[in-house]
Scaffold this motif. Structure first.
Motif, PDB file in Angstrom:
ATOM      1  N   LYS A  64       0.835  -1.216   0.000  1.00  0.00           N
ATOM      2  CA  LYS A  64       0.000   0.000   0.000  1.00  0.00           C
ATOM      3  C   LYS A  64       0.865   1.260   0.000  1.00  0.00           C
ATOM      4  CE  LYS A  64      -3.235  -3.017   0.464  1.00  0.00           C
ATOM      5  NZ  LYS A  64      -3.879  -3.560  -0.755  1.00  0.00           N
ATOM      6  N   VAL A  65       1.696   1.373  -1.004  1.00  0.00           N
ATOM      7  CA  VAL A  65       2.664   2.472  -1.102  1.00  0.00           C
ATOM      8  C   VAL A  65       1.962   3.823  -1.161  1.00  0.00           C
ATOM      9  CG1 VAL A  65       4.472   3.493  -2.543  1.00  0.00           C
ATOM     10  CG2 VAL A  65       4.325   0.999  -2.293  1.00  0.00           C
ATOM     11  N   ASP A  66       2.471   4.763  -0.393  1.00  0.00           N
ATOM     12  CA  ASP A  66       2.058   6.157  -0.489  1.00  0.00           C
ATOM     13  C   ASP A  66       3.075   6.848  -1.401  1.00  0.00           C
ATOM     14  OD1 ASP A  66       1.470   8.834  -0.255  1.00  0.00           O
ATOM     15  OD2 ASP A  66       1.733   8.939   1.928  1.00  0.00           O
ATOM     16  N   TRP A  67       2.692   7.115  -2.639  1.00  0.00           N
ATOM     17  CA  TRP A  67       3.655   7.619  -3.617  1.00  0.00           C
ATOM     18  C   TRP A  67       4.058   9.068  -3.364  1.00  0.00           C
ATOM     19  CZ3 TRP A  67       5.939   3.968  -6.354  1.00  0.00           C
ATOM     20  CH2 TRP A  67       5.265   2.746  -6.496  1.00  0.00           C
ATOM     21  N   ASN A  68       3.370   9.745  -2.470  1.00  0.00           N
ATOM     22  CA  ASN A  68       3.774  11.092  -2.073  1.00  0.00           C
ATOM     23  C   ASN A  68       4.800  11.063  -0.948  1.00  0.00           C
ATOM     24  OD1 ASN A  68       2.142  12.633  -3.861  1.00  0.00           O
ATOM     25  ND2 ASN A  68       0.356  12.110  -2.614  1.00  0.00           N
ATOM     26  N   ASN A  69       4.962   9.881  -0.353  1.00  0.00           N
ATOM     27  CA  ASN A  69       5.983   9.689   0.672  1.00  0.00           C
ATOM     28  C   ASN A  69       7.279   9.298  -0.041  1.00  0.00           C
ATOM     29  OD1 ASN A  69       7.732   8.303   2.573  1.00  0.00           O
ATOM     30  ND2 ASN A  69       5.998   8.227   3.986  1.00  0.00           N
ATOM     31  N   LEU A  70       8.273  10.156   0.007  1.00  0.00           N
ATOM     32  CA  LEU A  70       9.481   9.938  -0.786  1.00  0.00           C
ATOM     33  C   LEU A  70      10.249   8.693  -0.373  1.00  0.00           C
ATOM     34  CD1 LEU A  70      10.851  13.581  -1.208  1.00  0.00           C
ATOM     35  CD2 LEU A  70       9.247  12.290  -2.650  1.00  0.00           C
ATOM     36  N   ARG A  71      10.184   8.310   0.879  1.00  0.00           N
ATOM     37  CA  ARG A  71      10.841   7.080   1.318  1.00  0.00           C
ATOM     38  C   ARG A  71      10.146   5.865   0.709  1.00  0.00           C
ATOM     39  NH1 ARG A  71      13.835   7.047   6.230  1.00  0.00           N
ATOM     40  NH2 ARG A  71      12.705   5.161   6.873  1.00  0.00           N
ATOM     41  N   HIS A  72       8.822   5.887   0.674  1.00  0.00           N
ATOM     42  CA  HIS A  72       8.066   4.802   0.037  1.00  0.00           C
ATOM     43  C   HIS A  72       8.438   4.709  -1.446  1.00  0.00           C
ATOM     44  CE1 HIS A  72       4.467   4.374   3.040  1.00  0.00           C
ATOM     45  NE2 HIS A  72       5.640   4.501   3.662  1.00  0.00           N
ATOM     46  N   HIS A  73       8.401   5.865  -2.105  1.00  0.00           N
ATOM     47  CA  HIS A  73       8.710   5.903  -3.529  1.00  0.00           C
ATOM     48  C   HIS A  73      10.134   5.405  -3.779  1.00  0.00           C
ATOM     49  CE1 HIS A  73       8.861   8.451  -7.497  1.00  0.00           C
ATOM     50  NE2 HIS A  73       8.974   7.160  -7.706  1.00  0.00           N
ATOM     51  N   ALA A  74      11.066   5.861  -2.967  1.00  0.00           N
ATOM     52  CA  ALA A  74      12.462   5.467  -3.126  1.00  0.00           C
ATOM     53  C   ALA A  74      12.629   3.961  -2.989  1.00  0.00           C
ATOM     54  CB  ALA A  74      13.335   6.195  -2.098  1.00  0.00           C
ATOM     55  N   CYS A  75      11.952   3.378  -2.026  1.00  0.00           N
ATOM     56  CA  CYS A  75      12.067   1.927  -1.808  1.00  0.00           C
ATOM     57  C   CYS A  75      11.576   1.154  -3.022  1.00  0.00           C
ATOM     58  CB  CYS A  75      11.283   1.531  -0.562  1.00  0.00           C
ATOM     59  SG  CYS A  75      11.553  -0.194  -0.074  1.00  0.00           S
ATOM     60  N   SER A  76      10.435   1.543  -3.550  1.00  0.00           N
ATOM     61  CA  SER A  76       9.896   0.845  -4.714  1.00  0.00           C
ATOM     62  C   SER A  76      10.782   1.022  -5.937  1.00  0.00           C
ATOM     63  CB  SER A  76       8.471   1.326  -5.007  1.00  0.00           C
ATOM     64  OG  SER A  76       7.846   0.485  -5.962  1.00  0.00           O
ATOM     65  N   GLU A  77      11.368   2.212  -6.099  1.00  0.00           N
ATOM     66  CA  GLU A  77      12.260   2.440  -7.233  1.00  0.00           C
ATOM     67  C   GLU A  77      13.538   1.619  -7.107  1.00  0.00           C
ATOM     68  OE1 GLU A  77      11.712   3.783  -9.948  1.00  0.00           O
ATOM     69  OE2 GLU A  77       9.936   5.013  -9.608  1.00  0.00           O
ATOM     70  N   ILE A  78      14.067   1.507  -5.912  1.00  0.00           N
ATOM     71  CA  ILE A  78      15.252   0.676  -5.692  1.00  0.00           C
ATOM     72  C   ILE A  78      14.954  -0.766  -6.081  1.00  0.00           C
ATOM     73  CG2 ILE A  78      16.736  -0.333  -3.910  1.00  0.00           C
ATOM     74  CD1 ILE A  78      16.473   2.400  -2.424  1.00  0.00           C
ATOM     75  N   ARG A  79      13.832  -1.266  -5.621  1.00  0.00           N
ATOM     76  CA  ARG A  79      13.453  -2.653  -5.911  1.00  0.00           C
ATOM     77  C   ARG A  79      13.193  -2.862  -7.406  1.00  0.00           C
ATOM     78  NH1 ARG A  79      11.038  -6.181  -3.359  1.00  0.00           N
ATOM     79  NH2 ARG A  79       8.946  -5.850  -4.245  1.00  0.00           N
ATOM     80  N   ALA A  80      12.474  -1.938  -8.017  1.00  0.00           N
ATOM     81  CA  ALA A  80      12.116  -2.086  -9.428  1.00  0.00           C
ATOM     82  C   ALA A  80      13.349  -2.051 -10.324  1.00  0.00           C
ATOM     83  CB  ALA A  80      11.126  -0.998  -9.837  1.00  0.00           C
ATOM     84  N   ASN A  81      14.267  -1.136 -10.049  1.00  0.00           N
ATOM     85  CA  ASN A  81      15.480  -1.053 -10.855  1.00  0.00           C
ATOM     86  C   ASN A  81      16.394  -2.246 -10.637  1.00  0.00           C
ATOM     87  OD1 ASN A  81      15.660   1.570 -12.434  1.00  0.00           O
ATOM     88  ND2 ASN A  81      15.054   2.354 -10.436  1.00  0.00           N
ATOM     89  N   SER A  82      16.418  -2.771  -9.433  1.00  0.00           N
ATOM     90  CA  SER A  82      17.282  -3.897  -9.123  1.00  0.00           C
ATOM     91  C   SER A  82      16.754  -5.208  -9.688  1.00  0.00           C
ATOM     92  CB  SER A  82      17.446  -4.019  -7.605  1.00  0.00           C
ATOM     93  OG  SER A  82      18.297  -5.098  -7.268  1.00  0.00           O
ATOM     94  N   LEU A  83      15.443  -5.396  -9.643  1.00  0.00           N
ATOM     95  CA  LEU A  83      14.854  -6.694  -9.972  1.00  0.00           C
ATOM     96  C   LEU A  83      14.429  -6.862 -11.425  1.00  0.00           C
ATOM     97  CD1 LEU A  83      12.584  -7.050  -6.796  1.00  0.00           C
ATOM     98  CD2 LEU A  83      14.792  -8.163  -7.230  1.00  0.00           C
TER      99      LEU A  83
END
Length: 223
Positions: A137-156
């Motif tokens: 349930k990512v809050d995309w306005n929360n930069l830490r949430h967004h950062a985590c998903s971007e790290i995972r997406a780029n890595s995987l």
């Protein structure tokens, strides 16, 4: 009667030949601009790019191991993804795709893929965002949430494979994967309207890096 029928059946179809020629002619005109106006050329090119995008999308959703794996995991998580959720559309020149959380769809930027593998990586990247949205349930306005998903997406996703980085003009023998993941995550977070500057994006990525880079769910390891 049967002999005549067989001979007729073996002859090329005039209608079929005409359709093939017309299709080839339209594609040729769209690429070269010969025989049509610029407006017509752009329209024909858009039709061609949309057709290629949808064909590749269908093939990848059916046969790509990584895409099929992600689709199965999303279905198991209660967030099934159908072909209609991956939309081929014209986009700006600086992107190949994107996830629209409010609509629950992935945009595939037709004409922006140099290969089917490039599209495969893009689809997996955006499906990781979909997975995070579904599970966490990512809050995309929360930069830490967004950062985590971007790290995972780029890595995987395969986005940071050595060959992809080489094509972008980045070359390194040490920690190439981590460097790529971090750089691309920072750029994505910096583009978030809620992020005021690149320094804030870097801070958000750094704060969640260790836990999010180590989190390979739903994969067992980096794809």
């Amino acid at each position: 009667m049967s002999t005549t029928s067989g001979a007729t059946g073996s002859q090329p179809s005039a209608t079929g030949d005409a359709n093939i020629f017309n299709k080839w002619s339209r594609k040729f005109s769209a690429v070269t601009g010969i025989g049509i106006t610029e407006e017509e050329r752009l329209r024909e090119l858009e039709i061609h790019q949309n057709s290629v995008c949808n064909r590749w999308k269908k093939e990848l959703m059916n046969y790509s191991p990584a895409v099929v794996f992600m689709l199965k995991r999303l279905e198991q998580a209660g967030c099934p993804v159908a072909p209609k959720h991956l939309s081929c559309q014209p986009c700006s020149y600086n992107r190949s795709g994107g996830f629209v959380p409010s609509a629950g769809i992935i945009i595939l930027c037709q004409g922006r893929f140099w290969s089917k593998t490039h599209m495969e990586h893009t689809i997996v990247h955006e499906l990781v965002h979909m997975y995070d949205q579904c599970i966490f349930k990512v809050d995309w306005n929360n930069l830490r949430h967004h950062a985590c998903s971007e790290i995972r997406a780029n890595s995987l996703s395969g986005d940071c494979r050595w060959t992809r980085e080489l094509r972008r003009g980045f070359f390194s023998f040490t920690k190439q994967h981590q460097t790529c993941v971090r750089r691309r995550a920072v750029l994505s977070v910096a583009a978030n309207p809620a992020c005021p500057d690149i320094e804030t994006a870097e801070k958000a990525v750094n704060e969640v890096w260790d836990s999010c880079f180590a989190d390979t769910r739903p994969f067992d390891e980096v794809y």
